[in-house]
Design a protein around this motif. Sequence first.
Motif, PDB file in Angstrom:
ATOM      1  N   ASP A   1      11.574 123.656  20.473  1.00 23.18           N
ATOM      2  CA  ASP A   1      11.704 124.928  20.598  1.00 23.18           C
ATOM      3  C   ASP A   1      10.643 124.695  21.694  1.00 23.18           C
ATOM      4  O   ASP A   1       9.430 124.596  21.892  1.00 23.18           O
ATOM      5  N   ILE A   2      10.444 125.323  23.333  1.00 21.77           N
ATOM      6  CA  ILE A   2       9.672 125.047  24.498  1.00 21.77           C
ATOM      7  C   ILE A   2       8.135 125.892  23.929  1.00 21.77           C
ATOM      8  O   ILE A   2       6.605 125.906  23.723  1.00 21.77           O
ATOM      9  N   ALA A   3       8.609 127.117  22.969  1.00 21.79           N
ATOM     10  CA  ALA A   3       7.309 128.015  22.848  1.00 21.79           C
ATOM     11  C   ALA A   3       6.423 127.446  21.797  1.00 21.79           C
ATOM     12  O   ALA A   3       4.640 127.039  21.615  1.00 21.79           O
ATOM     13  N   MET A   4       6.667 126.817  20.739  1.00 24.11           N
ATOM     14  CA  MET A   4       6.254 126.177  19.689  1.00 24.11           C
ATOM     15  C   MET A   4       5.281 124.467  20.671  1.00 24.11           C
ATOM     16  O   MET A   4       4.367 124.244  20.337  1.00 24.11           O
ATOM     17  N   ASN A   5       6.076 123.665  21.554  1.00 26.72           N
ATOM     18  CA  ASN A   5       6.273 123.021  22.060  1.00 26.72           C
ATOM     19  C   ASN A   5       4.833 123.599  23.266  1.00 26.72           C
ATOM     20  O   ASN A   5       3.542 122.551  23.093  1.00 26.72           O
ATOM     21  N   ILE A   6       4.771 124.402  23.571  1.00 25.88           N
ATOM     22  CA  ILE A   6       3.119 124.588  24.428  1.00 25.88           C
ATOM     23  C   ILE A   6       2.005 125.611  23.116  1.00 25.88           C
ATOM     24  O   ILE A   6       1.260 124.828  23.522  1.00 25.88           O
ATOM     25  N   PHE A   7       2.674 126.172  22.151  1.00 27.11           N
ATOM     26  CA  PHE A   7       1.688 126.230  21.080  1.00 27.11           C
ATOM     27  C   PHE A   7       1.019 125.043  20.800  1.00 27.11           C
ATOM     28  O   PHE A   7      -0.210 125.039  20.355  1.00 27.11           O
ATOM     29  N   LYS A   8       1.678 124.009  20.366  1.00 27.94           N
ATOM     30  CA  LYS A   8       1.017 122.556  20.224  1.00 27.94           C
ATOM     31  C   LYS A   8       0.368 122.231  20.766  1.00 27.94           C
ATOM     32  O   LYS A   8      -0.991 121.884  20.243  1.00 27.94           O
ATOM     33  N   LYS A   9       0.772 121.973  21.947  1.00 26.42           N
ATOM     34  CA  LYS A   9       0.090 121.950  23.414  1.00 26.42           C
ATOM     35  C   LYS A   9      -1.902 122.527  23.511  1.00 26.42           C
ATOM     36  O   LYS A   9      -2.812 121.871  23.778  1.00 26.42           O
ATOM     37  N   PHE A  10      -1.264 123.752  23.435  1.00 28.00           N
ATOM     38  CA  PHE A  10      -2.871 125.178  23.631  1.00 28.00           C
ATOM     39  C   PHE A  10      -3.339 124.731  22.190  1.00 28.00           C
ATOM     40  O   PHE A  10      -4.186 124.343  22.088  1.00 28.00           O
ATOM     41  N   SER A  11      -2.468 123.813  20.818  1.00 28.81           N
ATOM     42  CA  SER A  11      -3.447 124.426  19.362  1.00 28.81           C
ATOM     43  C   SER A  11      -4.156 123.286  19.916  1.00 28.81           C
ATOM     44  O   SER A  11      -5.659 123.189  19.564  1.00 28.81           O
ATOM     45  N   SER A  12      -3.683 122.086  20.621  1.00 26.32           N
ATOM     46  CA  SER A  12      -4.927 120.622  20.115  1.00 26.32           C
ATOM     47  C   SER A  12      -5.947 121.101  21.396  1.00 26.32           C
ATOM     48  O   SER A  12      -7.345 119.957  21.363  1.00 26.32           O
ATOM     49  N   ARG A  13      -5.948 121.565  22.718  1.00 20.23           N
ATOM     50  CA  ARG A  13      -7.039 121.634  23.440  1.00 20.23           C
ATOM     51  C   ARG A  13      -8.036 122.822  22.662  1.00 20.23           C
ATOM     52  O   ARG A  13      -9.032 122.326  23.189  1.00 20.23           O
ATOM     53  N   VAL A  14      -7.734 123.577  22.054  1.00 18.23           N
ATOM     54  CA  VAL A  14      -9.092 124.311  21.859  1.00 18.23           C
ATOM     55  C   VAL A  14      -8.992 124.072  20.571  1.00 18.23           C
ATOM     56  O   VAL A  14     -10.855 124.673  20.199  1.00 18.23           O
ATOM     57  N   GLU A  15      -8.556 123.719  19.615  1.00 16.92           N
ATOM     58  CA  GLU A  15      -9.307 123.201  17.942  1.00 16.92           C
ATOM     59  C   GLU A  15      -9.528 124.660  17.751  1.00 16.92           C
ATOM     60  O   GLU A  15     -10.833 123.734  16.924  1.00 16.92           O
ATOM     61  N   ASP A  16      -9.305 125.436  17.572  1.00 18.60           N
ATOM     62  CA  ASP A  16      -9.449 126.991  17.124  1.00 18.60           C
ATOM     63  C   ASP A  16      -8.054 126.607  16.107  1.00 18.60           C
ATOM     64  O   ASP A  16      -7.711 127.370  16.346  1.00 18.60           O
ATOM     65  N   PRO A  17      -8.706 126.618  14.516  1.00 19.71           N
ATOM     66  CA  PRO A  17      -7.983 127.195  13.500  1.00 19.71           C
ATOM     67  C   PRO A  17      -7.407 128.662  13.591  1.00 19.71           C
ATOM     68  O   PRO A  17      -6.471 128.158  12.663  1.00 19.71           O
ATOM     69  N   THR A  18      -8.545 129.293  13.505  1.00 20.50           N
ATOM     70  CA  THR A  18      -7.602 130.811  14.346  1.00 20.50           C
ATOM     71  C   THR A  18      -6.337 130.863  15.043  1.00 20.50           C
ATOM     72  O   THR A  18      -5.351 131.590  14.291  1.00 20.50           O
ATOM     73  N   VAL A  19      -5.522 129.940  15.943  1.00 20.67           N
ATOM     74  CA  VAL A  19      -5.042 130.858  16.384  1.00 20.67           C
ATOM     75  C   VAL A  19      -4.067 130.304  15.806  1.00 20.67           C
ATOM     76  O   VAL A  19      -4.001 129.087  14.931  1.00 20.67           O
ATOM     77  N   SER A  20      -2.956 131.481  16.343  1.00 21.42           N
ATOM     78  CA  SER A  20      -1.502 131.141  15.977  1.00 21.42           C
ATOM     79  C   SER A  20      -0.337 132.028  17.215  1.00 21.42           C
ATOM     80  O   SER A  20      -0.977 132.094  17.911  1.00 21.42           O
ATOM     81  N   LEU A  21       0.855 130.927  16.258  1.00 23.61           N
ATOM     82  CA  LEU A  21       2.158 131.726  17.663  1.00 23.61           C
ATOM     83  C   LEU A  21       3.140 132.691  16.256  1.00 23.61           C
ATOM     84  O   LEU A  21       3.380 132.287  14.938  1.00 23.61           O
ATOM     85  N   ASP A 116       3.186 121.949  30.692  1.00 22.90           N
ATOM     86  CA  ASP A 116       1.752 122.703  31.193  1.00 22.90           C
ATOM     87  C   ASP A 116       1.340 123.170  31.729  1.00 22.90           C
ATOM     88  O   ASP A 116       0.086 123.678  31.192  1.00 22.90           O
ATOM     89  N   SER A 117       1.428 124.282  33.203  1.00 22.11           N
ATOM     90  CA  SER A 117       0.800 125.459  33.456  1.00 22.11           C
ATOM     91  C   SER A 117       0.574 126.190  32.635  1.00 22.11           C
ATOM     92  O   SER A 117       0.185 127.276  32.270  1.00 22.11           O
ATOM     93  N   PHE A 118       1.814 125.802  31.828  1.00 21.34           N
ATOM     94  CA  PHE A 118       2.036 127.235  30.673  1.00 21.34           C
ATOM     95  C   PHE A 118       0.904 127.168  30.081  1.00 21.34           C
ATOM     96  O   PHE A 118       0.276 128.176  29.777  1.00 21.34           O
ATOM     97  N   THR A 119       0.539 125.943  29.034  1.00 20.91           N
ATOM     98  CA  THR A 119      -0.856 126.217  28.256  1.00 20.91           C
ATOM     99  C   THR A 119      -1.664 125.958  29.448  1.00 20.91           C
ATOM    100  O   THR A 119      -3.056 126.464  28.397  1.00 20.91           O
ATOM    101  N   ASP A 120      -1.655 125.604  30.358  1.00 26.90           N
ATOM    102  CA  ASP A 120      -3.338 125.358  31.247  1.00 26.90           C
ATOM    103  C   ASP A 120      -3.590 127.123  31.044  1.00 26.90           C
ATOM    104  O   ASP A 120      -4.632 127.449  31.585  1.00 26.90           O
ATOM    105  N   ALA A 121      -2.844 128.181  31.032  1.00 24.96           N
ATOM    106  CA  ALA A 121      -2.568 129.678  31.369  1.00 24.96           C
ATOM    107  C   ALA A 121      -3.458 130.504  30.148  1.00 24.96           C
ATOM    108  O   ALA A 121      -4.187 131.045  29.784  1.00 24.96           O
ATOM    109  N   LEU A 122      -2.465 129.480  29.056  1.00 23.54           N
ATOM    110  CA  LEU A 122      -3.164 130.087  27.712  1.00 23.54           C
ATOM    111  C   LEU A 122      -4.414 129.688  27.154  1.00 23.54           C
ATOM    112  O   LEU A 122      -5.261 130.484  27.024  1.00 23.54           O
TER     113      LEU A 122
END
Length: 168
Positions: A1-21, A116-122
Amino acid sequence: DIAMNIFKKFSSRVEDPTVSLTYLAAEHADGLKQLASEESLGSSVHFMNALSGESMIDCINRSSVVIGTSLNSNTGRAIQEAMACAKPVVVFNNGGISDLITHMENGILVEPGDTDSFTDALELLYYNPELRDELGRKARETIIEKRSWDIRIQKELSVYGQIMSFDS
């Protein structure tokens, strides 16, 4: 799923355990739930059944950002409701959404499929709460200006008036 792929990239970048989808209208999300588990995202990904009225608004108001990852159209109710709730939105630019959202003015538009650009935006919004607030405020102004009930009723009355004038 696209949203989950984006979320996985995003959460690995920010390393914040409180972020959620949170997925809305996820009555038939068994495959997504399995994917979240396989990707070790289980506790960070939530699934809500169809919400309406106050329940949907409450869910949106608990969000920092609302995303639209459809590759066909992101002009649906959830995006417009998020904008009305003064939440910043990040969406793939398709289905006429650019008639409502101006990039970096009242939301963020990303080329369809560019995760990748979507993750950058988040990430940009995550690290810039002032930008989140500004985009959300302008998003609400846009909805009030372009999509309020008063505007919609006036447009319909105008059409009826034209039809009635045509028959005369």
